[in-house]
Design an enzyme around this catalytic site. Structure first.
Site, PDB file in Angstrom:
ATOM      1  N   LYS A 327       0.876  -1.260   0.028  1.00 18.74           N
ATOM      2  CA  LYS A 327       0.030   0.021  -0.078  1.00 18.74           C
ATOM      3  C   LYS A 327       0.877   1.243  -0.027  1.00 18.74           C
ATOM      4  CE  LYS A 327      -4.277  -1.786   1.990  1.00 18.74           C
ATOM      5  NZ  LYS A 327      -5.285  -1.829   2.704  1.00 18.74           N
ATOM      6  N   ARG A 361      -3.318 -10.429   5.346  1.00 17.03           N
ATOM      7  CA  ARG A 361      -3.761 -10.320   3.898  1.00 17.03           C
ATOM      8  C   ARG A 361      -2.766  -9.586   2.985  1.00 17.03           C
ATOM      9  NH1 ARG A 361      -6.635  -6.894   0.343  1.00 17.03           N
ATOM     10  NH2 ARG A 361      -8.431  -7.887  -0.905  1.00 17.03           N
TER      11      ARG A 361
END
Length: 384
Positions: A327, A361
């Site tokens: 991210k 995740r």
């Protein structure tokens, strides 16, 4: 004689048992091997004085500003510190005290409940063309091949989604989302891949969630945190688990100047409300997985604070999921394109596991399996 320092061991009881301490001693001393800290904001001055004296009487302490004793102000912030054993006794004592200290006692009891979960890797497969990381985009046969490989590499869970939730992304209609994931879901079901791993549907569209659950998926990964209660009811019907994630706004708007007074308290309040909603429909905490929503309506500082304080949220007794794979917060710390953010991802996820998360995740399953194996080997090592 020799002396050396050790870190606080995760398995305190085992360390004491190796010394052949008696059982009652193990139970008592293991609770003395750790000091816990709690910030208490906006306390009435009367409550601060009572809590300070009660804490000192039990061997704990409360750090307070000058002026508390003379009640120069009506309210104060403070830091409570003590061992789990001291704080457990303090929590019991505060249940009989005024000025809202009963609620502090209840909260302390919740924080002191330690529930451990097995570490699991959740692999990510996106059946769309616009997810922020191109390496996660797969369609039909290629998606199934990737899923099989992820399971072989160590994924205990595979998360399948048909719509991007990156900042600025736009929703698609239910028909299009269903068309994207249907071939993948049907193949997973036909090939009985659900016997090899658990499958999660990354969606908040009722038609899509229902279809996936009917075909063997056992987790609903809902970025809206059960804004639509019917999704929770579907999970109850099928005996599925439910990921409640915190997001400020929507994917279209979430990164447009998000602001928090205290991001930890705000996310905590959100989880409390949604867990109450889940309980009302029969979805117990053992079926709920909490996700603080890294990158979903948060500034860099908000993300970092949440990562640092993941353990705070374990007082709910639920598994904690962390999803920071590749991210943009990594780029904000050390400039790197999405393809070069694996090292930052591993650093974040290992820290999160150390701070109370149990599910990561990620896009890179094999690399996470190896990193976690090394991390856990270090954590479980003992001086012979």
């Amino acid at each position: 004689m020799k002396i050396f320092r050790i870190d606080t061991p995760a398995e305190k009881e085992k360390l004491l048992e190796r010394l052949e301490c008696d059982k009652s001693g193990v139970a008592i001393m293991s609770k003395k091997m750790q000091t816990l800290l709690f910030v208490i904001e906006d306390m009435p001055s009367g409550a601060a004085n009572i809590l300070k004296q009660d804490a000192l009487a039990l061997g704990a302490d409360l750090a307070v500003p000058a002026g508390v004793v003379s009640c120069k102000k009506s309210r104060y912030d403070a830091i409570l510190m003590g061992t789990p054993r001291q704080l457990a006794r303090l929590a019991k004592k505060e249940m009989a005290q005024p000025f809202g200290l009963k609620e502090i006692g209840r909260s302390l009891k919740d924080f002191l409940k330690e529930k451990r979960f097995e570490t699991k890797i959740m692999g990510v497969v996106n059946a769309n063309d616009d997810s922020f990381y191109p390496g996660s985009r797969y369609k039909e046969d290629a998606a199934v091949e990737r899923i099989v490989r992820m399971v072989e590499e160590g994924a205990a869970i595979v998360d399948v989604g048909g719509v991007s939730s990156r900042p600025g992304s736009e929703p698609v209609d239910a028909e299009e989302e269903l068309a994207r994931i249907t071939p993948i879901v049907k193949t997973i079901y036909r090939e009985n891949l659900t016997s090899k791993a658990r499958f999660s549907i990354d969606s908040y569209t009722p038609e899509v969630v229902s279809f996936a659950l009917e075909h063997g998926f056992s987790i609903v990964n809902d970025i809206t945190g059960m804004a639509n209660i019917s999704l929770g009811e579907m999970a109850v019907k099928y005996g599925a688990s439910y990921v409640i994630m915190h997001m400020k706004g929507t994917p279209e708007t979430m990164q447009k100047n998000p602001r928090y007074d205290n991001v930890v308290i705000e996310v905590d309040r959100f989880f409390k409300e949604r867990l109450e909603r889940a309980e009302e429909i029969g979805l117990g905490s053992d079926k709920v997985i909490l996700d603080v929503g890294i990158g979903f309506g948060k500034r860099l500082q908000d993300n970092l604070v949440l990562l640092k304080h993941i353990r705070h949220f374990t007082h709910f007794g639920c598994e904690m999921l962390i999803g920071a794979s590749r991210k943009s917060l990594i780029d904000a710390i050390d400039a790197a394109p999405v393809e070069a953010r694996l090292p930052g991802t591993l650093a974040i996820h290992l820290e999160a596991l150390d701070r109370g998360a149990s599910i990561v995740r990620c896009h890179d399953v094999a690399e996470h399996r190896q990193a976690i194996a090394v991390f856990e080997a270090i954590e479980s090592s003992e001086i012979p």
